[in-house]
Write an enzyme that holds these catalytic residues in place. Structure first.
Site, PDB file in Angstrom:
ATOM      1  N   GLY A 247       1.332  -0.341   8.019  1.00  0.00           N
ATOM      2  CA  GLY A 247       2.390   0.852   8.324  1.00  0.00           C
ATOM      3  C   GLY A 247       2.850   1.351   6.914  1.00  0.00           C
ATOM      4  O   GLY A 247       3.749   2.179   6.893  1.00  0.00           O
ATOM      5  N   GLY A 248       2.293   1.025   5.697  1.00  0.00           N
ATOM      6  CA  GLY A 248       2.833   1.449   4.544  1.00  0.00           C
ATOM      7  C   GLY A 248       2.724   2.769   4.307  1.00  0.00           C
ATOM      8  O   GLY A 248       3.912   3.509   3.845  1.00  0.00           O
TER       9      GLY A 248
ATOM     10  N   SER B   6      -2.519   0.247   9.989  1.00  0.00           N
ATOM     11  CA  SER B   6      -1.906  -1.004   9.815  1.00  0.00           C
ATOM     12  C   SER B   6      -1.583  -1.749   8.788  1.00  0.00           C
ATOM     13  O   SER B   6      -2.639  -1.664   7.788  1.00  0.00           O
ATOM     14  CB  SER B   6      -2.662  -1.942  11.041  1.00  0.00           C
ATOM     15  OG  SER B   6      -2.148  -3.408  10.852  1.00  0.00           O
TER      16      SER B   6
ATOM     17  N   ASP C   7     -10.756   3.330  17.357  1.00  0.00           N
ATOM     18  CA  ASP C   7     -11.420   3.530  16.305  1.00  0.00           C
ATOM     19  C   ASP C   7     -11.242   4.845  15.457  1.00  0.00           C
ATOM     20  O   ASP C   7     -11.605   6.074  15.864  1.00  0.00           O
ATOM     21  CB  ASP C   7     -13.114   3.678  16.572  1.00  0.00           C
ATOM     22  CG  ASP C   7     -13.801   3.655  15.439  1.00  0.00           C
ATOM     23  OD1 ASP C   7     -13.370   3.956  14.415  1.00  0.00           O
ATOM     24  OD2 ASP C   7     -15.379   3.593  15.729  1.00  0.00           O
TER      25      ASP C   7
ATOM     26  N   ASP D  90      -5.210   2.399  14.577  1.00  0.00           N
ATOM     27  CA  ASP D  90      -5.543   1.037  13.990  1.00  0.00           C
ATOM     28  C   ASP D  90      -5.541  -0.046  14.838  1.00  0.00           C
ATOM     29  O   ASP D  90      -4.779   0.143  16.055  1.00  0.00           O
ATOM     30  CB  ASP D  90      -4.760   0.481  12.953  1.00  0.00           C
ATOM     31  CG  ASP D  90      -5.360  -0.523  11.837  1.00  0.00           C
ATOM     32  OD1 ASP D  90      -5.972  -1.398  12.507  1.00  0.00           O
ATOM     33  OD2 ASP D  90      -5.363  -0.132  10.811  1.00  0.00           O
TER      34      ASP D  90
ATOM     35  N   SER E  44       0.895  -1.251  -0.082  1.00  0.00           N
ATOM     36  CA  SER E  44      -0.101   0.136  -0.173  1.00  0.00           C
ATOM     37  C   SER E  44       0.704   1.250   0.010  1.00  0.00           C
ATOM     38  O   SER E  44       0.501   2.205  -0.387  1.00  0.00           O
ATOM     39  CB  SER E  44      -0.736   0.028   1.221  1.00  0.00           C
ATOM     40  OG  SER E  44      -2.019  -0.797   1.190  1.00  0.00           O
TER      41      SER E  44
ATOM     42  N   LYS F 137     -13.021   3.682  -1.633  1.00  0.00           N
ATOM     43  CA  LYS F 137     -13.214   2.594  -2.094  1.00  0.00           C
ATOM     44  C   LYS F 137     -14.564   2.814  -2.881  1.00  0.00           C
ATOM     45  O   LYS F 137     -15.750   3.069  -2.460  1.00  0.00           O
ATOM     46  CB  LYS F 137     -13.522   1.432  -1.151  1.00  0.00           C
ATOM     47  CG  LYS F 137     -12.509   1.353   0.162  1.00  0.00           C
ATOM     48  CD  LYS F 137     -11.053   0.872  -0.236  1.00  0.00           C
ATOM     49  CE  LYS F 137      -9.823   1.195   0.637  1.00  0.00           C
ATOM     50  NZ  LYS F 137      -8.604   1.152   0.273  1.00  0.00           N
TER      51      LYS F 137
ATOM     52  N   ASP G 100      -6.638   5.261   5.269  1.00  0.00           N
ATOM     53  CA  ASP G 100      -6.842   4.430   4.209  1.00  0.00           C
ATOM     54  C   ASP G 100      -7.715   3.330   4.908  1.00  0.00           C
ATOM     55  O   ASP G 100      -7.767   2.027   4.489  1.00  0.00           O
ATOM     56  CB  ASP G 100      -5.498   3.562   3.562  1.00  0.00           C
ATOM     57  CG  ASP G 100      -5.337   2.632   2.666  1.00  0.00           C
ATOM     58  OD1 ASP G 100      -6.313   2.804   1.917  1.00  0.00           O
ATOM     59  OD2 ASP G 100      -4.561   1.916   2.716  1.00  0.00           O
TER      60      ASP G 100
HETATM   61  C1  LIG Z   1      -6.019  -1.247   3.566  1.00  0.00           C
HETATM   62  S1  LIG Z   1      -5.508  -1.406   5.127  1.00  0.00           S
HETATM   63  C2  LIG Z   1      -4.540  -0.127   5.289  1.00  0.00           C
HETATM   64  C3  LIG Z   1      -3.198  -0.466   4.963  1.00  0.00           C
HETATM   65  C4  LIG Z   1      -2.286   0.739   5.311  1.00  0.00           C
HETATM   66  N1  LIG Z   1      -2.456   2.046   4.713  1.00  0.00           N
HETATM   67  C5  LIG Z   1      -0.697   0.569   5.027  1.00  0.00           C
HETATM   68  O1  LIG Z   1      -0.128   1.308   4.005  1.00  0.00           O
HETATM   69  O2  LIG Z   1      -0.217  -0.458   5.595  1.00  0.00           O
HETATM   70  C6  LIG Z   1      -7.254  -0.727   5.957  1.00  0.00           C
HETATM   71  C7  LIG Z   1      -6.910  -0.679   7.517  1.00  0.00           C
HETATM   72  O3  LIG Z   1      -7.898  -0.047   8.076  1.00  0.00           O
HETATM   73  C8  LIG Z   1      -8.414  -0.539   9.267  1.00  0.00           C
HETATM   74  N2  LIG Z   1      -9.518   0.042   9.963  1.00  0.00           N
HETATM   75  C9  LIG Z   1     -10.819  -0.245   9.117  1.00  0.00           C
HETATM   76  N3  LIG Z   1     -11.747   0.394   9.871  1.00  0.00           N
HETATM   77  C10 LIG Z   1     -11.086   1.118  10.780  1.00  0.00           C
HETATM   78  C11 LIG Z   1     -11.598   1.842  11.988  1.00  0.00           C
HETATM   79  N4  LIG Z   1     -12.853   2.185  12.048  1.00  0.00           N
HETATM   80  N5  LIG Z   1     -10.691   2.543  12.832  1.00  0.00           N
HETATM   81  C12 LIG Z   1      -9.367   2.026  12.647  1.00  0.00           C
HETATM   82  N6  LIG Z   1      -8.731   1.493  11.640  1.00  0.00           N
HETATM   83  C13 LIG Z   1      -9.741   0.694  10.915  1.00  0.00           C
HETATM   84  C14 LIG Z   1      -7.997  -1.885   9.384  1.00  0.00           C
HETATM   85  O4  LIG Z   1      -7.655  -2.605  10.592  1.00  0.00           O
HETATM   86  C15 LIG Z   1      -6.928  -2.192   8.269  1.00  0.00           C
HETATM   87  O5  LIG Z   1      -5.888  -2.216   9.120  1.00  0.00           O
END
Ligand SMILES: C[S@@+](CC[C@H](N)C(=O)[O-])C[C@H]1O[C@@H](n2cnc3c(N)ncnc32)[C@H](O)[C@@H]1O
Length: 355
Positions: A224-225, A222, A261, A241, A189, A306, A277
């Site tokens: 962390g990208g 998460s 959250d 996250d 990512s 999305k 993201d």
């Molecule tokens: C596509 S991944 C993110 C990848 C991240 N941008 C990276 O570069 O590694 C989506 C993340 O959004 C988190 N997520 C989804 N809903 C969330 C929320 N309400 N609060 C915090 N994190 C959330 C998920 O746990 C997941 O780790």
């Protein structure tokens, strides 16, 4: 040869020709130019046909590639050639290129991003070398020229000959910046945020707005990208996250990880950047970003939307309106730049800021 001269060529992600056509048609309505789109699903391009060359030129001058979401590139078509002979394709292309009466800074032979056209990569490369030699010999290359020539091979016999001003078009072949995955980054990512910062900001903006010591919040961070891209620029990140963060990033001293959250978290003091993201409904994300910007919780935001299965273009408009309306309510002007990046799939990435 079919003389064209009154159409534009946009490259897009295969499968998103309809959204790209809708976006060009919306601009066409705004300019009352009377054009229409020709597209084929999964071809990776849209041809937008104007009634005459004057309208085509006006459209090309008024519609900036930078302002389009679904187009990776926007070119002015000079001709379409349907019968390129295998034995001498360049011989067929050169008279049209010479007839344009222009000198070019560079010339690219490229193909759309479709499965079929991608197989033409080798042919594009070898033809491109020969084209450059031919153009040099004919005195058609000039380092100071503002123009770039594009030959878009649709298949081995068919090409659009097109051109664009270097400052008003994407500076990458096929509209795709080729980025190498940094091996230290925790997820692929990371390329999304890197491409977003490269394509949605210009060099001056990157220098002024991404300074060491700045602060950021990464919602849905998460593993962390995206955080990695910020930390690499010595920006302090609060990563929100419930999922785990890459241990190396946590050791950097630049990251605070909060298992909270992302929709409820708000920083105690304003930050420079918000990046987001989270995989969520696009309009919910747009409302959240609009609120952060309107309340002055961040100056800049990059976020991923999305897209739904249907009415994707309409959803993008709705999200844009949501962010703009949130800022308008506070008397601030919102700046919105969105693009379906090469590293985006069924999604787009947006840069927004309050003015
Ligand atoms: C596509 S991944 C993110 C990848 C991240 N941008 C990276 O570069 O590694 C989506 C993340 O959004 C988190 N997520 C989804 N809903 C969330 C929320 N309400 N609060 C915090 N994190 C959330 C998920 O746990 C997941 O780790």
């Amino acid at each position: 040869m079919k003389a064209a001269g009154h159409s534009l060529l946009a490259y897009c992600r295969p499968g998103f020709e309809s959204e790209c056509a809708q976006e060009l048609a919306a601009n066409d309505r705004r300019l009352a130019s009377g054009g229409f789109a020709r597209s084929e699903r999964n071809s990776g391009f849209v041809e937008f046909v104007l009634p005459d060359p004057v309208q085509a030129q006006r459209f090309a001058e008024q519609v900036r590639w930078q302002d389009l979401t679904f187009a990776r590139q926007l070119l002015r078509v000079m001709a379409r050639i349907d019968d390129l002979p295998k034995s001498d394709r360049l011989g067929r292309l050169m008279p049209t290129i010479e007839a344009a009466g222009r000198r070019y800074r560079d010339a690219w032979i490229e193909s759309p991003d479709s499965d079929a056209a991608r197989e033409l990569a080798g042919l594009c490369r070898s033809l491109n070398n020969a084209l450059i030699s031919n153009m040099k010999r004919a005195g058609l290359l000039e380092a100071e020229s503002p123009w770039r020539l594009h030959v878009c091979l649709i298949d081995a016999q068919t090409a659009f000959i097109a051109e664009a001003r270097c400052d008003a078009s994407a500076e990458w072949r096929g509209g795709i910046p080729r980025l190498r995955f940094p091996s230290a980054a925790p997820s692929r990512s990371t390329l999304k945020l890197e491409e977003a910062l490269l394509t949605l900001l210009d060099a001056d903006e990157r220098e002024a707005w991404l300074k060491p010591g700045m602060s950021a919040v990464d919602l849905g961070a998460s593993p962390g990208g995206w955080t990695w891209q910020l930390v690499r620029r010595s920006i302090h990140v609060t990563a929100v996250d419930n999922g785990p963060m890459d241990p190396g990033l946590l050791d950097s001293g630049f990251v605070t990880h909060l298992r909270e959250d992302g929709f409820r978290y708000r920083p105690a003091t304003p930050v420079d950047w918000l990046v987001c993201d989270m995989v969520e409904q696009p309009r919910r994300v747009a409302a959240l970003i609009g609120e952060w910007l309107a309340e002055g919780r961040c100056r800049f935001a990059v976020f991923n939307l999305k897209l739904p299965m249907k009415k994707r273009y309409d959803e993008v408009q709705l999200c844009r309106d949501t962010v703009l309306a949130a800022l308008a309510a506070t008397g601030r002007v919102a700046h919105w730049r969105a693009r379906q990046l090469y590293h985006d799939r069924e999604e787009i990435t947006v840069f927004a800021r309050s003015g």
